[in-house]
Motif scaffolding. Sequence first.
Motif, PDB file in Angstrom:
ATOM      1  N   ALA A 304      95.972 -16.216 -53.721  1.00 24.62           N
ATOM      2  CA  ALA A 304      95.866 -15.170 -52.699  1.00 24.62           C
ATOM      3  C   ALA A 304      96.110 -13.778 -53.276  1.00 24.62           C
ATOM      4  O   ALA A 304      95.366 -12.828 -52.958  1.00 24.62           O
ATOM      5  CB  ALA A 304      96.856 -15.450 -51.573  1.00 24.62           C
ATOM      6  N   ILE A 305      97.146 -13.613 -54.101  1.00 26.45           N
ATOM      7  CA  ILE A 305      97.454 -12.274 -54.619  1.00 26.45           C
ATOM      8  C   ILE A 305      96.340 -11.750 -55.532  1.00 26.45           C
ATOM      9  O   ILE A 305      95.926 -10.589 -55.389  1.00 26.45           O
ATOM     10  CB  ILE A 305      98.821 -12.280 -55.330  1.00 26.45           C
ATOM     11  N   PRO A 306      95.773 -12.557 -56.461  1.00 28.21           N
ATOM     12  CA  PRO A 306      94.621 -12.060 -57.234  1.00 28.21           C
ATOM     13  C   PRO A 306      93.420 -11.692 -56.363  1.00 28.21           C
ATOM     14  O   PRO A 306      92.711 -10.719 -56.651  1.00 28.21           O
ATOM     15  CB  PRO A 306      94.288 -13.233 -58.154  1.00 28.21           C
ATOM     16  N   PHE A 307      93.200 -12.489 -55.284  1.00 29.52           N
ATOM     17  CA  PHE A 307      92.116 -12.133 -54.370  1.00 29.52           C
ATOM     18  C   PHE A 307      92.342 -10.739 -53.781  1.00 29.52           C
ATOM     19  O   PHE A 307      91.421  -9.912 -53.700  1.00 29.52           O
ATOM     20  CB  PHE A 307      92.016 -13.157 -53.238  1.00 29.52           C
ATOM     21  N   ALA A 308      93.576 -10.474 -53.342  1.00 26.15           N
ATOM     22  CA  ALA A 308      93.900  -9.176 -52.733  1.00 26.15           C
ATOM     23  C   ALA A 308      93.718  -8.046 -53.743  1.00 26.15           C
ATOM     24  O   ALA A 308      93.148  -6.993 -53.420  1.00 26.15           O
ATOM     25  CB  ALA A 308      95.334  -9.191 -52.202  1.00 26.15           C
ATOM     26  N   LEU A 309      94.201  -8.266 -54.966  1.00 30.69           N
ATOM     27  CA  LEU A 309      94.070  -7.229 -56.004  1.00 30.69           C
ATOM     28  C   LEU A 309      92.598  -6.964 -56.333  1.00 30.69           C
ATOM     29  O   LEU A 309      92.168  -5.815 -56.466  1.00 30.69           O
ATOM     30  CB  LEU A 309      94.828  -7.665 -57.263  1.00 30.69           C
ATOM     31  N   GLN A 310      91.822  -8.064 -56.469  1.00 31.75           N
ATOM     32  CA  GLN A 310      90.407  -7.891 -56.809  1.00 31.75           C
ATOM     33  C   GLN A 310      89.631  -7.226 -55.678  1.00 31.75           C
ATOM     34  O   GLN A 310      88.788  -6.362 -55.911  1.00 31.75           O
ATOM     35  CB  GLN A 310      89.786  -9.255 -57.150  1.00 31.75           C
ATOM     36  N   LEU A 311      89.920  -7.619 -54.448  1.00 29.69           N
ATOM     37  CA  LEU A 311      89.216  -7.007 -53.320  1.00 29.69           C
ATOM     38  C   LEU A 311      89.544  -5.528 -53.185  1.00 29.69           C
ATOM     39  O   LEU A 311      88.672  -4.711 -52.856  1.00 29.69           O
ATOM     40  CB  LEU A 311      89.568  -7.746 -52.023  1.00 29.69           C
ATOM     41  N   ALA A 312      90.795  -5.160 -53.443  1.00 26.32           N
ATOM     42  CA  ALA A 312      91.183  -3.751 -53.384  1.00 26.32           C
ATOM     43  C   ALA A 312      90.423  -2.948 -54.436  1.00 26.32           C
ATOM     44  O   ALA A 312      89.924  -1.844 -54.169  1.00 26.32           O
ATOM     45  CB  ALA A 312      92.691  -3.604 -53.576  1.00 26.32           C
ATOM     46  N   GLY A 313      90.339  -3.525 -55.647  1.00 25.21           N
ATOM     47  CA  GLY A 313      89.581  -2.840 -56.694  1.00 25.21           C
ATOM     48  C   GLY A 313      88.101  -2.769 -56.370  1.00 25.21           C
ATOM     49  O   GLY A 313      87.449  -1.737 -56.569  1.00 25.21           O
TER      50      GLY A 313
END
Length: 621
Positions: A304-313
């Motif tokens: 979940a956290i990598p998804f959030a970071l990637q989506l923000a970028g």
Amino acid sequence: MFRFFEHLIDPVALPGATQPPHGTVAFFWHFVSQKKSLFLALVGVQFVLATLDAALPVFVGMIVNRLSATEPAAFFQTHWLLLTVMLVSVLVIRPATLSLQFLLSQQAINPGFSSMVRWQSHWHVVRQSWPFFQADFAGRVANKVMQVGYAMRSATTTIVNIVLYIAIYGVSALGVLALMDLRLAVPMLLWLGAYGVLLTIFVPKIGETAKAMSESRSQLTGRIVDSYTNILTVKLFAKAADEDAFVREALLLHTELSQKQGRMVTGFIMGLAALNAMLIASISALVLWLWSTGAVPIGTVATAIPFALQLAGMAGWLAWELMEVFENIGVTQESMETIAKPIEVVDKPDAGELTVSKGAIQFDRVSFGYGRDVSVVEDLSLSIRPGEKVGVVGRSGAGKSTLINLMLRFFDVEHGRILIDGQDIAGVTQESLRASVAMVTQDTSLLHRSITENIRYGRRSASIDEIIAAARKAEAHDFIMALQDWKGRKGFDAHVGERGVKLSGGQRQRIALARVILKDAPILVLDEATSALDSEIEAAIQDSLEGLMGGKTVIAIAHRLSTLQIMDRLVIMDRGKIVEQGSHAELLKHGGLYADLWARQSGGFILEPKRLPERASSAAE
């Protein structure tokens, strides 16, 4: 491999329907549909690539779960299949898919599609009617043809490569999070809603400003080119300051629009930064809380956290790309306004080739007024026999040049018809009509190419010996042999500069005469053909000119009436009508308009010089 992809688009291909449609979607589809298979392949590639990238955080989460549940010594033996699938995806499938994406984008679409759009746009524009080019800056039109290829290709590939990729990735991430725990999808849905609102507010406005910027850039380019093209006039009238003001106005408008767009972009990025921070914080806090309560395993945190970071970028990346898409759509729309204009004078679907066997010309009750209520040519009838030489005389604005432009079908007559050897010119192709007419104009314009290429424009199949012979007949050979351009090219290889600026008016006129001599068309039009020549040169080429007229039907316009005395008949026009006809002697005897014009040119218009007041003596005298 590279050459295979590079040859998938023919940059000089012509479409089945050569008229680009008006309307943004239709205009895009007109070009994209010609190579839709390539764009569909690119869509498929992006779908695979986005799905693979969305699977990577899932792989990581699965590995973390298995690491926590498996003894280290047994890890590879137990989970070798999962690791193999992950390894093949990362080392083989993704690089191959990415390579295919770049081969389609960089080798096929980017160079080929841009060039194809430019070529087809130019092909259409160059066939526009003459008034089209009279109503606009040449530099502005050229700028639109050049920029539309890049803008359309960039907008289309960005939508496929970036927007589609991120949309697939975002939907995949949302689905994965919802499957892990439905509560994890809530922050992302809220973020997507707010992000959509932000895009709806800012991106269309940025697109509108981009369209205005494109128009102002074209206007600025047009003004600069106009100043350079007419640099002699600028220098002669010492108007550098006026040209500065003319360009400065357009430059300041372009700068103001750029600043306006910059303010909107900055406001958008500030809002997006706040949204992204909330997305990362909310998903991270929520997934950690769910893990702490035992609702989800540790692998969900790692997913979940990598998804959030990637989506923000990606959100920032998508925003920039969407702005570029809207900017390029704006550029395309602005270019479309010029490129997609319908051609005013078109050949009929069943138009045949004009066949000139004799050269008889008939104007049958022709009327024309450029779409205005007042006619420039009104109910005019005139028959010119095969091989007859007719001089057309009249005051400025009498309709002489309009009559020639109608015969060449630069405009369609509003009433009546024009026939050549009994064939209505409205029913034949424009190319065959103009191929049968040779014309020397008063304002001779040469192509920025060599002397040879300029003369050969009269007949593409001409040999160099025929070109030299035509130059000799036009009394141009001697000065051509003395020419040398700025790159050291000499004689017939020398380039003449834009519009022939490196040559004098008389030299340009003689090259134009050589071109007409080489063309050897059955109908000859001379519109002030010797106006730029001095008396000595005019006398020298007079024999060649008379030889050129031999056996041809000739229409000659001249303000210097002495040059028309060799004509078989003179036609006198006034206010769009024929008011007198006859030979030079007959018209003088008649004592009408021609006799009045002749008297003025023969000295009757010369005023007695006035006695100037004597200068006052200075104090020293």
